[in-house]
Design a protein around this motif. Sequence first.
Motif, PDB file in Angstrom:
ATOM      1  N   ARG A 162      55.771  82.130  38.374  1.00 54.25           N
ATOM      2  CA  ARG A 162      54.990  82.209  37.011  1.00 54.25           C
ATOM      3  C   ARG A 162      54.617  84.198  36.330  1.00 54.25           C
ATOM      4  O   ARG A 162      55.002  84.622  35.641  1.00 54.25           O
ATOM      5  CB  ARG A 162      53.845  81.920  38.118  1.00 54.25           C
ATOM      6  CG  ARG A 162      52.743  82.059  36.829  1.00 54.25           C
ATOM      7  CD  ARG A 162      51.203  81.653  38.086  1.00 54.25           C
ATOM      8  NE  ARG A 162      50.914  80.672  37.561  1.00 54.25           N
ATOM      9  CZ  ARG A 162      50.369  80.184  38.772  1.00 54.25           C
ATOM     10  NH1 ARG A 162      49.982  81.191  40.081  1.00 54.25           N
ATOM     11  NH2 ARG A 162      50.209  79.213  39.597  1.00 54.25           N
ATOM     12  N   SER A 163      55.021  84.846  38.158  1.00 54.32           N
ATOM     13  CA  SER A 163      54.290  86.716  37.428  1.00 54.32           C
ATOM     14  C   SER A 163      56.019  87.090  36.620  1.00 54.32           C
ATOM     15  O   SER A 163      55.419  87.361  35.909  1.00 54.32           O
ATOM     16  CB  SER A 163      54.577  87.684  38.896  1.00 54.32           C
ATOM     17  OG  SER A 163      55.586  86.932  40.163  1.00 54.32           O
ATOM     18  N   ILE A 166      54.909  85.711  33.420  1.00 48.90           N
ATOM     19  CA  ILE A 166      54.290  86.814  32.456  1.00 48.90           C
ATOM     20  C   ILE A 166      54.972  88.038  32.407  1.00 48.90           C
ATOM     21  O   ILE A 166      54.857  88.777  31.288  1.00 48.90           O
ATOM     22  CB  ILE A 166      53.038  86.495  33.533  1.00 48.90           C
ATOM     23  CG1 ILE A 166      52.561  85.499  33.678  1.00 48.90           C
ATOM     24  CG2 ILE A 166      52.161  87.665  33.055  1.00 48.90           C
ATOM     25  CD1 ILE A 166      50.644  85.200  34.692  1.00 48.90           C
ATOM     26  N   ARG A 167      55.739  88.647  33.589  1.00 50.05           N
ATOM     27  CA  ARG A 167      56.260  89.567  32.691  1.00 50.05           C
ATOM     28  C   ARG A 167      57.670  89.530  31.701  1.00 50.05           C
ATOM     29  O   ARG A 167      57.466  90.225  30.918  1.00 50.05           O
ATOM     30  CB  ARG A 167      56.912  90.580  34.040  1.00 50.05           C
ATOM     31  CG  ARG A 167      57.258  91.953  34.044  1.00 50.05           C
ATOM     32  CD  ARG A 167      57.785  92.435  35.204  1.00 50.05           C
ATOM     33  NE  ARG A 167      59.054  93.057  35.263  1.00 50.05           N
ATOM     34  CZ  ARG A 167      60.006  94.189  34.502  1.00 50.05           C
ATOM     35  NH1 ARG A 167      60.895  92.873  34.046  1.00 50.05           N
ATOM     36  NH2 ARG A 167      60.103  95.115  34.875  1.00 50.05           N
ATOM     37  N   GLY A 169      57.665  87.600  28.612  1.00 52.81           N
ATOM     38  CA  GLY A 169      56.779  87.240  27.704  1.00 52.81           C
ATOM     39  C   GLY A 169      56.913  85.656  27.868  1.00 52.81           C
ATOM     40  O   GLY A 169      56.836  85.219  26.248  1.00 52.81           O
ATOM     41  N   SER A 170      57.014  85.136  28.390  1.00 50.50           N
ATOM     42  CA  SER A 170      58.138  83.288  28.432  1.00 50.50           C
ATOM     43  C   SER A 170      57.500  82.594  27.606  1.00 50.50           C
ATOM     44  O   SER A 170      55.073  82.718  27.501  1.00 50.50           O
ATOM     45  CB  SER A 170      58.564  82.665  29.744  1.00 50.50           C
ATOM     46  OG  SER A 170      58.849  81.598  29.273  1.00 50.50           O
ATOM     47  N   SER A 173      54.595  77.896  30.777  1.00 46.50           N
ATOM     48  CA  SER A 173      53.940  78.242  31.216  1.00 46.50           C
ATOM     49  C   SER A 173      54.176  77.536  33.199  1.00 46.50           C
ATOM     50  O   SER A 173      54.876  76.271  33.079  1.00 46.50           O
ATOM     51  CB  SER A 173      52.875  77.469  31.223  1.00 46.50           C
ATOM     52  OG  SER A 173      51.902  76.252  31.105  1.00 46.50           O
ATOM     53  N   SER A 175      51.796  76.313  36.732  1.00 46.20           N
ATOM     54  CA  SER A 175      51.174  75.761  37.324  1.00 46.20           C
ATOM     55  C   SER A 175      51.202  74.987  39.109  1.00 46.20           C
ATOM     56  O   SER A 175      51.943  74.510  38.584  1.00 46.20           O
ATOM     57  CB  SER A 175      50.089  75.259  35.822  1.00 46.20           C
ATOM     58  OG  SER A 175      50.027  75.845  34.915  1.00 46.20           O
TER      59      SER A 175
END
Length: 207
Positions: A162-163, A166-167, A169-170, A173, A175
């Motif tokens: 997940r990180s 996020i890095r 900019g994907s 998502s 969860s």
Amino acid sequence: MSPNLPEAAIVVGGSAGIGRSVVDALLMRGYRVGVIARGKERLDEMAEMPNVFTASADAGSSAELDKAVDDLIEKLDVPTAWVNCAMATSFSSFMKIPAEEFDRIVQTTFLGQVNGTRAALRHMESGSIVNVGSGLSYRSVPLQAAYCAAKHAINGFTSSVRSELIREGSKVSLSLVQLPAVNTSQFDWARSRLDKQPQPAPPIYAP
């Protein structure tokens, strides 16, 4: 997504229990759903349902899972929703579980989600991937060492990937849903070396 077609979803481990309930929920929301599981008999029954497409694979094998995913996407289109919930367990004290059985539980329950996430990211440019964890990943219980270990591993794996997303900019998502005690078919068909019928620790919820 192809024009005029409903959105597609894939559920790995979708033929029983939580997975089957997820499939039903996605169908109710108008998705076309691809279901991947090992049990051919249940998959054959589900293949008769409208907007359901099936493929048999062991989620613990990346090669098998990748082939099943490729086959489904040819029929479905690239999914915008993906759920990984394949699992295996046995009810036994640690020292009574043969090494190969322990490995098999971890392979299906943990590596099944690793392989599913990898396959999803190989195809998806946007949408949602959901991994299925457990409250037992925070508070382990006796007699399910392999299952608890796998669920703990899912926490670390999911948080790390997940990180990365996020890095980057994907638009995908990732969860993690941590489930409570749920009354699924695992308590009937999982191997047990106990002298009583196993059940979830109350409070118990329906799938």
